[in-house]
Motif scaffolding. Sequence first.
Motif, PDB file in Angstrom:
ATOM      1  N   THR A   1     -15.310  25.205  54.618  1.00 37.20           N
ATOM      2  CA  THR A   1     -14.871  24.365  53.510  1.00 37.20           C
ATOM      3  C   THR A   1     -14.835  25.169  52.216  1.00 37.20           C
ATOM      4  O   THR A   1     -13.912  25.028  51.407  1.00 37.20           O
ATOM      5  N   ARG A   2     -15.843  26.011  52.009  1.00 36.65           N
ATOM      6  CA  ARG A   2     -15.854  26.828  50.789  1.00 36.65           C
ATOM      7  C   ARG A   2     -14.663  27.781  50.770  1.00 36.65           C
ATOM      8  O   ARG A   2     -14.068  28.027  49.707  1.00 36.65           O
ATOM      9  N   LEU A   3     -14.279  28.313  51.933  1.00 36.23           N
ATOM     10  CA  LEU A   3     -13.109  29.193  51.988  1.00 36.23           C
ATOM     11  C   LEU A   3     -11.846  28.446  51.596  1.00 36.23           C
ATOM     12  O   LEU A   3     -10.993  28.978  50.869  1.00 36.23           O
ATOM     13  N   LEU A   4     -11.713  27.208  52.057  1.00 34.72           N
ATOM     14  CA  LEU A   4     -10.515  26.445  51.743  1.00 34.72           C
ATOM     15  C   LEU A   4     -10.490  26.028  50.282  1.00 34.72           C
ATOM     16  O   LEU A   4      -9.421  25.991  49.653  1.00 34.72           O
ATOM     17  N   VAL A   5     -11.652  25.703  49.711  1.00 35.48           N
ATOM     18  CA  VAL A   5     -11.717  25.404  48.281  1.00 35.48           C
ATOM     19  C   VAL A   5     -11.324  26.640  47.469  1.00 35.48           C
ATOM     20  O   VAL A   5     -10.581  26.555  46.485  1.00 35.48           O
ATOM     21  N   ASN A   6     -11.810  27.799  47.879  1.00 37.82           N
ATOM     22  CA  ASN A   6     -11.401  29.040  47.207  1.00 37.82           C
ATOM     23  C   ASN A   6      -9.890  29.240  47.295  1.00 37.82           C
ATOM     24  O   ASN A   6      -9.251  29.697  46.338  1.00 37.82           O
ATOM     25  N   ALA A   7      -9.324  28.898  48.458  1.00 38.60           N
ATOM     26  CA  ALA A   7      -7.879  29.062  48.636  1.00 38.60           C
ATOM     27  C   ALA A   7      -7.099  28.127  47.709  1.00 38.60           C
ATOM     28  O   ALA A   7      -6.047  28.506  47.185  1.00 38.60           O
ATOM     29  N   LEU A   8      -7.603  26.918  47.489  1.00 38.34           N
ATOM     30  CA  LEU A   8      -6.944  26.008  46.555  1.00 38.34           C
ATOM     31  C   LEU A   8      -6.858  26.630  45.165  1.00 38.34           C
ATOM     32  O   LEU A   8      -5.844  26.514  44.469  1.00 38.34           O
TER      33      LEU A   8
ATOM     34  N   PRO B   1      -9.040   5.945  42.719  1.00 40.76           N
ATOM     35  CA  PRO B   1      -8.560   5.402  41.433  1.00 40.76           C
ATOM     36  C   PRO B   1      -8.668   6.362  40.262  1.00 40.76           C
ATOM     37  O   PRO B   1      -8.057   6.111  39.216  1.00 40.76           O
ATOM     38  N   ASN B   2      -9.423   7.454  40.404  1.00 43.50           N
ATOM     39  CA  ASN B   2      -9.619   8.381  39.284  1.00 43.50           C
ATOM     40  C   ASN B   2      -8.649   9.548  39.269  1.00 43.50           C
ATOM     41  O   ASN B   2      -8.741  10.406  38.393  1.00 43.50           O
ATOM     42  N   ILE B   3      -7.725   9.581  40.210  1.00 43.66           N
ATOM     43  CA  ILE B   3      -6.684  10.609  40.177  1.00 43.66           C
ATOM     44  C   ILE B   3      -5.841  10.419  38.906  1.00 43.66           C
ATOM     45  O   ILE B   3      -5.646   9.299  38.438  1.00 43.66           O
ATOM     46  N   ASP B   4      -5.363  11.515  38.346  1.00 41.71           N
ATOM     47  CA  ASP B   4      -4.485  11.445  37.174  1.00 41.71           C
ATOM     48  C   ASP B   4      -3.464  10.325  37.375  1.00 41.71           C
ATOM     49  O   ASP B   4      -2.759  10.278  38.388  1.00 41.71           O
ATOM     50  N   ASP B   5      -3.389   9.412  36.413  1.00 35.97           N
ATOM     51  CA  ASP B   5      -2.646   8.175  36.629  1.00 35.97           C
ATOM     52  C   ASP B   5      -1.155   8.389  36.880  1.00 35.97           C
ATOM     53  O   ASP B   5      -0.602   7.817  37.825  1.00 35.97           O
TER      54      ASP B   5
ATOM     55  N   LEU C   1      -7.693  15.015  43.093  1.00 34.36           N
ATOM     56  CA  LEU C   1      -8.469  14.969  41.858  1.00 34.36           C
ATOM     57  C   LEU C   1      -8.437  16.298  41.111  1.00 34.36           C
ATOM     58  O   LEU C   1      -8.849  16.363  39.954  1.00 34.36           O
ATOM     59  N   GLN C   2      -7.958  17.336  41.734  1.00 30.69           N
ATOM     60  CA  GLN C   2      -7.690  18.585  41.028  1.00 30.69           C
ATOM     61  C   GLN C   2      -6.321  18.565  40.359  1.00 30.69           C
ATOM     62  O   GLN C   2      -5.960  19.518  39.682  1.00 30.69           O
TER      63      GLN C   2
ATOM     64  N   LEU D   1       4.988  17.362  36.903  1.00 31.66           N
ATOM     65  CA  LEU D   1       4.003  16.293  36.952  1.00 31.66           C
ATOM     66  C   LEU D   1       2.650  16.802  37.431  1.00 31.66           C
ATOM     67  O   LEU D   1       1.609  16.545  36.814  1.00 31.66           O
ATOM     68  N   THR D   2       2.651  17.559  38.499  1.00 24.54           N
ATOM     69  CA  THR D   2       1.381  18.033  39.044  1.00 24.54           C
ATOM     70  C   THR D   2       0.767  19.114  38.166  1.00 24.54           C
ATOM     71  O   THR D   2      -0.459  19.180  38.008  1.00 24.54           O
ATOM     72  N   ARG D   3       1.571  19.958  37.556  1.00 22.30           N
ATOM     73  CA  ARG D   3       1.001  21.017  36.711  1.00 22.30           C
ATOM     74  C   ARG D   3       0.450  20.445  35.405  1.00 22.30           C
ATOM     75  O   ARG D   3      -0.541  20.963  34.886  1.00 22.30           O
ATOM     76  N   ARG D   4       1.075  19.397  34.889  1.00 29.15           N
ATOM     77  CA  ARG D   4       0.483  18.746  33.724  1.00 29.15           C
ATOM     78  C   ARG D   4      -0.827  18.073  34.098  1.00 29.15           C
ATOM     79  O   ARG D   4      -1.801  18.103  33.340  1.00 29.15           O
ATOM     80  N   ALA D   5      -0.887  17.478  35.300  1.00 29.65           N
ATOM     81  CA  ALA D   5      -2.118  16.815  35.738  1.00 29.65           C
ATOM     82  C   ALA D   5      -3.263  17.809  35.883  1.00 29.65           C
ATOM     83  O   ALA D   5      -4.428  17.456  35.675  1.00 29.65           O
ATOM     84  N   ARG D   6      -2.966  19.053  36.218  1.00 32.84           N
ATOM     85  CA  ARG D   6      -4.028  20.051  36.405  1.00 32.84           C
ATOM     86  C   ARG D   6      -4.577  20.565  35.087  1.00 32.84           C
ATOM     87  O   ARG D   6      -5.622  21.211  35.065  1.00 32.84           O
ATOM     88  N   THR D   7      -3.879  20.303  34.008  1.00 32.29           N
ATOM     89  CA  THR D   7      -4.364  20.780  32.704  1.00 32.29           C
ATOM     90  C   THR D   7      -4.660  19.649  31.723  1.00 32.29           C
ATOM     91  O   THR D   7      -5.366  19.866  30.738  1.00 32.29           O
TER      92      THR D   7
END
Length: 509
Positions: free
Chosen positions: A158-165, A206-210, A265-266, A318-324
């Motif tokens: 799981t840590r490897l996949l999180v690093n990959a994200l 429900p807490n994902i960028d709206d 959520l990222q 949309l997704t890149r704005r949500a990440r910042t």
Amino acid sequence: MALWASLVWGVPVAPTPFEKSEFMVLPDSRDIRQYLVALADGHEQARLVPLGDSAGGRPIDALLVSSSPAFLQAQRPEPGKATVMVLAAQHGNEPAGAEAVQQLARELLSGEHDGLLARLNLVLVAMANPDGRDLSRRHNANDDNTNIDYVALAAGETRLLVNALHRFDPDLVYDSHESGIWKRQLTREQGWLTDVETQFEVGNNPNIDDPLRDYTEHHLLPALIRRVTLEGLEAAPYRGEITRLGQGVARGGLGITNLRNYAALQGRVSVLIESRLDHKAGSYATPRNIAERVRKQHLALLTLLRLTADEASRLVPLTRRARTGWRSQAENGRTLWMDMRFERNPEQPELWLPLVRMTDGERRFHAFINQNRIMAGEPVTLPPAYAVTRERERMARWLHHHHIRFSTLSAPQVVRAERLLIEALLPPIERRTGVREKWRVQVASQAGSVRLGPGDLLVPMDQPLAPLAALMLDPRSVNALYQEAGWSWLAPGDFPVFPVWPTAPDVRK
């Protein structure tokens, strides 16, 4: 055997190990990796990136496939071009996705599929759990279910996949699974098999960028289901596991222990597929109908990639704005919902879903309680920071694994704080089969000054991962770290992690 050859670059592309066996024998993880190495070595549009090793010492890799030399070299997003990460075989006994990924890589490197590589950069993790693949089981060699480990990060995989994200920073994450149609109570005792070809779910916490959640929920998901169905494969929204007649059905879980909600959520578009895993006792042209299962996974993945390419002009910004610049569904844009659950939908209290009778194969529709209404409560405005005053070195390692920024105090500091007092732990309101329920925590808060000591941690909430960090750190959250095995901090009394309003300038370093 047909000859596979490059249609554009003139480089022969060998069939996958599974194709070589005429779809009769599943290759092991070593054969799959050798094939991926050969693809990367033989084609300048591919690059194999080692991510690390599994608990059993088996390598886990990402195959990058792109027409962009810059992406293959720098491994970072490009303007206007969506990066898609595909993960297959997180459960080792659900193998069809891994074969579909290899087949698709072969086809793309042969120049097939309408110039998709000119519009997408792909990160293909064909074997997310090679231990499970070789051992024919869901878990890795340490018996970890890595699929639901995205809060605790207890497993190395799981840590490897999180690093990959974080390394590849994908705009869309696709998580490939299969779902068995045979259920212990539904089939053995009640005589029915589930009847579904493909189900899809997106990030639904429900807490994902709206704006991101609204787009994936109301536009991308319906479009994907519609396109897959038009391609001849029956598709539907995910209804969860049906294990008995008369139960309630909802959607995919709301928690962030799974990749789907964790990635969303990222600030990423996140899609789950659950395709049909046929019954062992059936009669098929290939073992357990594996050729047909791979065909369905391949069709669904290819359709998703084409949809993503068509949607890139809308999806990528949309997704890149949500990440910042995360924004919640609340009016102030900064409110998190610590409690969430499914309830019966008053607008559609029942759903009629198909089942197949085990004895004669007759298909009938059955009524199920529709519990797909998402209820969110316990609103908390995101504070400037959280303080951590217990097991600080261990917590620092955990924060580091999540790529969450924090600072360690080198001197005492007095801060304004919202001390949290746990008054009671309550069991879940209703236990649902196949769902890992969480304790409900009654918490009282008290504002005042607190003196933090050297070594205490401060986790600022002015960072991109702030909503994810807060949901895992705050004990009021049903997604908190302390609900996980090995982190049993929930007990009556003052809690050692709490919101603070620090005054020292180094909190934002």
